[in-house]
Design an enzyme around this catalytic site. Structure first.
Site, PDB file in Angstrom:
ATOM      1  N   ILE A  51     -27.832  20.934  -3.631  1.00  0.00           N
ATOM      2  CA  ILE A  51     -26.738  21.284  -4.536  1.00  0.00           C
ATOM      3  C   ILE A  51     -25.515  21.621  -3.692  1.00  0.00           C
ATOM      4  O   ILE A  51     -25.478  22.651  -3.018  1.00  0.00           O
ATOM      5  CB  ILE A  51     -27.126  22.475  -5.433  1.00  0.00           C
ATOM      6  CG1 ILE A  51     -28.406  22.157  -6.206  1.00  0.00           C
ATOM      7  CG2 ILE A  51     -25.980  22.836  -6.373  1.00  0.00           C
ATOM      8  CD1 ILE A  51     -29.042  23.347  -6.879  1.00  0.00           C
ATOM      9  N   CYS A  61     -29.775  23.555   0.163  1.00  0.00           N
ATOM     10  CA  CYS A  61     -30.602  22.391   0.468  1.00  0.00           C
ATOM     11  C   CYS A  61     -31.768  22.287  -0.510  1.00  0.00           C
ATOM     12  O   CYS A  61     -32.198  23.278  -1.102  1.00  0.00           O
ATOM     13  CB  CYS A  61     -31.135  22.485   1.889  1.00  0.00           C
ATOM     14  SG  CYS A  61     -29.853  22.537   3.149  1.00  0.00           S
ATOM     15  N   GLU A  63     -34.936  21.804   0.060  1.00  0.00           N
ATOM     16  CA  GLU A  63     -36.127  22.538   0.479  1.00  0.00           C
ATOM     17  C   GLU A  63     -36.047  23.993   0.021  1.00  0.00           C
ATOM     18  O   GLU A  63     -37.000  24.549  -0.516  1.00  0.00           O
ATOM     19  CB  GLU A  63     -36.282  22.502   2.003  1.00  0.00           C
ATOM     20  CG  GLU A  63     -36.400  21.104   2.584  1.00  0.00           C
ATOM     21  CD  GLU A  63     -35.069  20.490   2.996  1.00  0.00           C
ATOM     22  OE1 GLU A  63     -34.082  20.584   2.219  1.00  0.00           O
ATOM     23  OE2 GLU A  63     -35.000  19.900   4.079  1.00  0.00           O
TER      24      GLU A  63
END
Length: 165
Positions: A51, A61, A63
């Site tokens: 995002i 990120c 993850e």
């Protein structure tokens, strides 16, 4: 992840989850879409997408999105993580993501790095071994890293040698 049938199925669901998550990335500024999928101990897949933010330091990120979604729902035990982007070679999580992964995931947990063109094809048209996926452990991504409990251990051992405290 072991190679029994249920684990192979979980692995494929994990890969597909990361690829699917990538389509929800908000990459207005970077044009760099990333998707991640996390497998918990109950075989649930938690996905995350990158995002962007106009203030780049506020960008999140994929993850971290997946991990923070899980943690905020009190999901704390993970079996594997998969990450993919639009880059043709597998990409590795950034340093900040590696630190967050290390905080919440076991050092032995596999991290699957999936190329954008998974399953990757060789020059002869045959699939490249494992579709081009690179699999590392959390410990390989961030060796010699402090993990959970590190700060408590440092605090309980008292002041550092040579300190004036």
């Amino acid at each position: 992840m072991q190679s029994d049938t249920s684990t192979s199925s979980d692995r494929q669901r994990l890969i597909e989850g990361a690829i699917r998550a990538k389509q929800y990335a908000y990459s207005r500024y970077s044009n760099f879409r990333v998707g991640a999928a996390l497998l918990d101990e109950d075989r649930t897949i938690i996905t995350g997408a990158s995002i962007d933010n106009a203030c780049y330091s506020a960008t999140i990120c994929a993850e971290r999105t997946a991990i923070l979604k899980a943690i905020s729902e009190n999901i704390r035990t993970f079996k594997a993580l998969a990450v993919t982007s639009d880059v043709l070679s597998p990409i590795s999580p950034c340093g900040l993501c590696r630190e967050v992964i290390r905080e919440f995931c076991a050092r032995e947990m596999p991290v699957l790095l999936i190329p954008a063109d998974y399953p990757k094809q060789g020059d002869n048209g045959l699939e490249v071994e494992d579709g081009g996926i690179v699999t590392l452990t959390v410990g390989q991504l961030l060796p010699h890293s402090p993990g959970p409990g590190y700060l408590e251990q440092a605090i309980s051992s008292g002041p550092c040698v040579g300190s004036r405290a």
